[in-house]
Design an enzyme around this catalytic site. Structure first.
Site, short mmCIF file in Angstrom:
data_model
loop_
_atom_site.label_atom_id
_atom_site.label_comp_id
_atom_site.label_asym_id
_atom_site.label_seq_id
_atom_site.Cartn_x
_atom_site.Cartn_y
_atom_site.Cartn_z
N ARG A 188 63.53 6.24 -73.89
CA ARG A 188 63.69 4.78 -74.00
C ARG A 188 63.32 4.31 -75.41
NH1 ARG A 188 64.72 0.20 -70.70
NH2 ARG A 188 65.11 1.50 -68.88
N GLU A 193 59.50 -6.60 -68.21
CA GLU A 193 59.07 -5.96 -69.46
C GLU A 193 59.56 -6.65 -70.75
OE1 GLU A 193 60.85 -2.38 -67.69
OE2 GLU A 193 59.22 -1.29 -68.64
N1 MTE Z 1 53.28 -8.45 -64.01
C1 MTE Z 1 52.07 -8.41 -63.42
N2 MTE Z 1 51.43 -9.57 -63.17
N3 MTE Z 1 51.47 -7.23 -63.11
C2 MTE Z 1 52.06 -6.03 -63.37
O1 MTE Z 1 51.51 -4.97 -63.06
N4 MTE Z 1 54.03 -4.87 -64.34
C3 MTE Z 1 55.12 -4.97 -65.29
C4 MTE Z 1 55.98 -6.20 -65.00
N5 MTE Z 1 55.16 -7.36 -64.83
C5 MTE Z 1 53.35 -6.03 -64.01
C6 MTE Z 1 53.94 -7.28 -64.29
C7 MTE Z 1 55.99 -3.81 -65.34
S1 MTE Z 1 55.51 -2.47 -66.25
C8 MTE Z 1 57.21 -3.78 -64.72
S2 MTE Z 1 58.25 -2.46 -64.86
C9 MTE Z 1 57.65 -4.89 -63.87
O2 MTE Z 1 56.71 -5.95 -63.80
C10 MTE Z 1 57.90 -4.35 -62.48
O3 MTE Z 1 58.26 -5.32 -61.59
P1 MTE Z 1 59.76 -5.89 -61.46
O4 MTE Z 1 60.69 -4.75 -61.59
O5 MTE Z 1 59.75 -6.49 -60.10
O6 MTE Z 1 59.90 -6.89 -62.55
N1 HPA Z 2 61.58 2.84 -66.77
C1 HPA Z 2 60.45 2.84 -66.04
N2 HPA Z 2 60.09 3.84 -65.28
C2 HPA Z 2 60.88 4.91 -65.24
C3 HPA Z 2 62.07 4.98 -65.98
C4 HPA Z 2 62.43 3.88 -66.78
O1 HPA Z 2 63.48 3.86 -67.47
N3 HPA Z 2 62.62 6.17 -65.74
C5 HPA Z 2 61.79 6.81 -64.89
N4 HPA Z 2 60.74 6.06 -64.59
MO1 MOS Z 3 57.08 -0.58 -65.75
S1 MOS Z 3 56.39 0.50 -67.39
O1 MOS Z 3 58.64 0.26 -65.85
O2 MOS Z 3 56.23 0.21 -64.52
#
Ligand code: MTE
Ligand code: HPA
Ligand code: MOS
Length: 750
Positions: free
Chosen positions: A290, A702
């Protein structure tokens, strides 16, 4: 209620680990006899007690659950004490005698490169003839950048508990983003089939990627303790142990050669990345990928040669962290663009904009051959430039700096383009199970996990809209593997995209079953035939399309469906269409779509100390048609501040022996409320429907983290105002107060 709040079974056992005090050593002896005699101790687990695999490595099986003959990082678990109380366990853990022959650890990327210590072979993404394009470029920049990682600092530390069942079955409650992987690992460690293992994932007190794989070992240990003793068992790490044992965002080293023209346009970019993978591989390969995918950020670069490799060191196994390598790749290109701008004496915001992906075809296509469809960069940039009053504020900052010798200000704007989808294409699938009861209330199950990002709230909204019900009728159930099997991690920001669509799918099935039942009831009410296709669901009632009367309670329809023997539960499924990625050729369409945003930051720096404040931040971010504007704003603000923390405050330090020195809140500084921008204006890009995702929305978890580059660049802009005018402004990352002070001093000493 978090995992440990629900650990209330009777006579529950506690667990405490025996950790290696060496980052790298051979184990010559393990003696648990004294610990076993210690009061309150029920069991002391060693690798030999594991009936299945002594391994919890998620991608590659390279992580022994309990060490046998060697340890590879400081804190690695050698044994685990199981006892009647934590106090008893801790006391006994001190009595476990392990003899080590210490070896010299590898504690940095530089050490790893010097000793040729790697987990992987190089992986490359390329376009065009980069060597020729570099040679033909009028200007060339060669440089290096090493930058730090980041501790997740989820407020709920790693936790799990387990309860043994009949016939070798086990129930595990785990603080995890990936219940299916916990199920897999527990089944492998116990040597039982997967149908014997049920994993529940209640809401987490934060995950941030740190619970995609890093909970594996603790879940496996409580399952092992429970099945061996026949009693429920729990484990939750305290903060210091959590920080010592678990992986973090990868630190990176980057080496680059870039060709550019006199207008600051990028012509060729050759970048070599080496990430610090730590002691085991974990997710380091896709994280590095990534980073390679995002080494362009928002910029079109005609000739590209990006290559990356994961170093093997004797520190914690670095892992997913919000952005998943994307931030690391993007930091490098933002550094490059800024250096080029300052070399040419051009405003960085001008050079940034000049290099944006644009038009159609080649200039709007990434180095992995995916077109940047629905490119919103220019629109966002324009709206933010105007909305933040950039030009006038830039003039004001210049004026301030001319009249203030010690306190300088800086202003910067930076873009974000972030690819949405798991890059391993088959992860882009999700399931759901929606249950309707006869009183018209609903339980929604899906494979996603809640970690504070508001996924459950968003998906509740999806079900409300699909079934025409109020929030009070829809209960979101804790995620478990016996409701929805074979799930992907809640990660890659795609939780709502994937699971939301799977829930929608189940709701549509149920609606289609209920429509004829409702049509029959409505026909009776009005005394004439109502077509099933004319039934509408709204506000907890059903009615007839185009008419305000009559209305029948949703509950009555559900009860009638039961009488008519119509099934009131449905499983749903979704797979992202059109994503393909060939890892070997590095070409394809890995991302379903891109998320875009941009931020302006204004900072103030004290030249005597490097101390600084973020005065104001303006953000325009693209969340499509927001599923929930409150949640999305929270995600944008939180991600921004977390990104600021990574880039400015949070500094991980290991000593030469490989011990993490910054393993608690006293030495590791996450942003406090006082570090948050004094003024923060967040605008959700209007008229931003996204045809590619659920209800026109876009993933948000993210991407906004990387809007914090604006703070780094604003700090650099302020540093540039000290000393001799013009030229490059080297700045370490994280740009701590000390680093900023050093950068200022360097300019003043020039
Ligand atoms: N927001 C909060 N409050 N707490 C979390 O742990 N994790 C982040 C983001 N926002 C997180 C967060 C990460 S790393 C990801 S990948 C996404 O939320 C995952 O949730 P989603 O796919 O439902 O957005
Ligand atoms: N993002 C987050 N988590 C993951 C991914 C990715 O692209 N691939 C495997 N685990
Ligand atoms: Mo988020 S780093 O893809 O859990």
């Amino acid at each position: 209620m978090y995992v440990d709040d629900t650990a209330q079974r009777r006579r529950m056992l506690d667990l405490w680990p025996v950790c290696s005090p060496h980052a790298r050593a051979r184990i010559t002896k393990r003696d648990i006899s004294a610990a076993l005699r210690s009061p309150g101790v029920v069991d002391v687990l060693l690798a030999e007690d594991i009936p299945g695999h002594n391994n919890t490595g998620p991608a590659r099986h390279d992580e022994p659950l309990l060490a046998t003959d060697e340890v590879q990082y400081d804190g690695q678990m050698v044994a685990v004490v199981v006892g009647e109380s934590l106090t008893a366990c801790r006391a006994a853990a001190a009595l476990v005698k392990v003899d080590y022959e210490p070896l010299t650890p590898i504690v940095s990327v530089a050490d790893a490169i010097a000793q040729n210590s790697f987990h992987t072979t190089p992986h490359t993404l390329a376009r065009g003839d980069c060597t020729a394009a570099l040679a033909a470029s009028p200007n060339r920049l060669d440089g290096e950048l090493s930058f730090g990682g980041q501790e997740h600092f989820y407020l709920e530390t790693q936790a799990a508990w387990a309860e043994p069942g009949e016939d070798g079955a086990v129930f595990v409650s785990s603080s995890t983003q990936h219940p299916t992987e916990i199920q897999t690992i527990v089944s492998e460690v116990l040597g039982v089939t997967r149908n014997k293992v049920v994993v529940q994932a209640p809401r987490m007190g934060g995950g941030f990627g740190g619970k995609e794989t890093q909970g594996n070992a603790f879940a496996a240990l409580v399952a092992l303790a429970a099945t061996r003793t026949g009693r429920p068992a729990r484990m939750q790490l305290d903060r210091d142990v959590d920080m010592t044992l678990t992986g973090k965002r990868h630190p990176f080293y980057a080496k680059f050669s870039v060709g550019y023209d006199n207008n600051g346009r990028l012509l060729a970019s050759q970048v070599e990345l080496v990430s610090d993978g730590g002691w085991s591989l974990d997710l380091s390969q896709p994280v590095l990928d990534r980073a390679l995918f995002h080494l362009d950020n928002a910029y079109y670069i005609p000739a590209v040669y990006f290559t990356g490799r994961v170093a093997k060191t004797n520190v914690t196994s670095h892992t997913a962290f919000r952005g998943f390598g994307g931030p690391q790749g993007m930091l490098v290109i933002e550094e490059i663009v800024d250096r080029i701008a300052r070399r040419l004496g051009l405003p960085p915001e001008v050079v940034r904009e000049r290099n944006f992906y644009h038009g159609s075809g080649e200039t709007n296509t990434t180095h992995y051959a995916e077109e940047v469809t629905d490119n919103r960069l220019q629109r966002i940039w324009r709206e933010l430039m105007t909305g933040s009053d950039f030009a006038a504020r830039k003039a004001a900052v210049g004026e301030w700096n001319r009249t203030h010798a010690v306190i300088k200000r800086g202003l910067a704007i930076t873009p974000v383009k972030f690819g949405i989808s798991f890059t391993l294409s088959h992860y882009n699938q999700a399931g759901s199970l929606v249950l309707i009861y006869q009183d018209g209330t609903v339980q929604v199950n899906h494979g996603g996990t809640e970690m504070g990002q508001g996924l459950y709230t968003k998906i509740q909204g999806v079900a409300m809209r699909e079934l025409g019900l109020p929030a009070s009728s829809i209960r979101m159930m804790a995620t478990t593997t016996d409701k929805v099997p074979n799930t992907s991690a809640t990660a890659a920001s795609s939780g709502a995209d994937l699971n939301g669509a799977a829930v929608q799918n189940a709701c549509v099935t149920l609606r289609e079953r209920l429509e004829p039942v409702a049509a029959k009831l409505l026909s009776k009410e009005i005394g004439s035939e109502v077509a099933a296709t004319d039934v509408k669901f709204m506000c907890g009632k059903v009615g007839i399309r185009g008419r305000t009367e009559p209305r029948i309670e949703f509950a009555r329809v559900c009860h009638q469906a039961y009488i008519d023997r119509v099934s009131l539960s449905a499983a749903g499924f979704y797979k992202t269409p059109g994503v393909v990625w060939d890892w070997a050729t590095s070409k394809g369409r890995p991302f379903h779509y891109f998320a875009f945003g941009a931020a302006v930051a204004e900072v103030e720096v004290d030249g005597y100390s490097g101390m600084n404040r973020v005065l104001r931040v303006d953000i325009v971010h693209d969340v499509g048609n927001s599923l929930n504007p409150g949640v999305d704003r929270g995600q944008i603000e939180g991600a921004f501040v977390q990104g600021m923390g990574w880039l400015t405050r949070e500094e991980l330090k290991w000593d030469k022996a490989g011990r993490l020195l910054t393993h608690s809140a006293s030495t590791y500084q996450i942003p406090a409320i006082s570090d948050a921008p004094i003024q923060m204006n967040v605008t959700l890009l209007p008229k931003a429907d996204n045809a590619s995702a659920i209800h026109g929305s876009k993933a948000v978890g993210e991407p906004p983290l990387m809007l914090a580059f604006s703070v780094r660049e604003a700090l650099r802009d302020a540093v540039a105002a000290y000393g001799v005018a013009g030229g490059e402004v080297p700045l370490a990352s994280p740009a701590t107060n000390e680093a900023i002070f050093a950068a200022i001093k360097r300019r003043c000493d020039m």
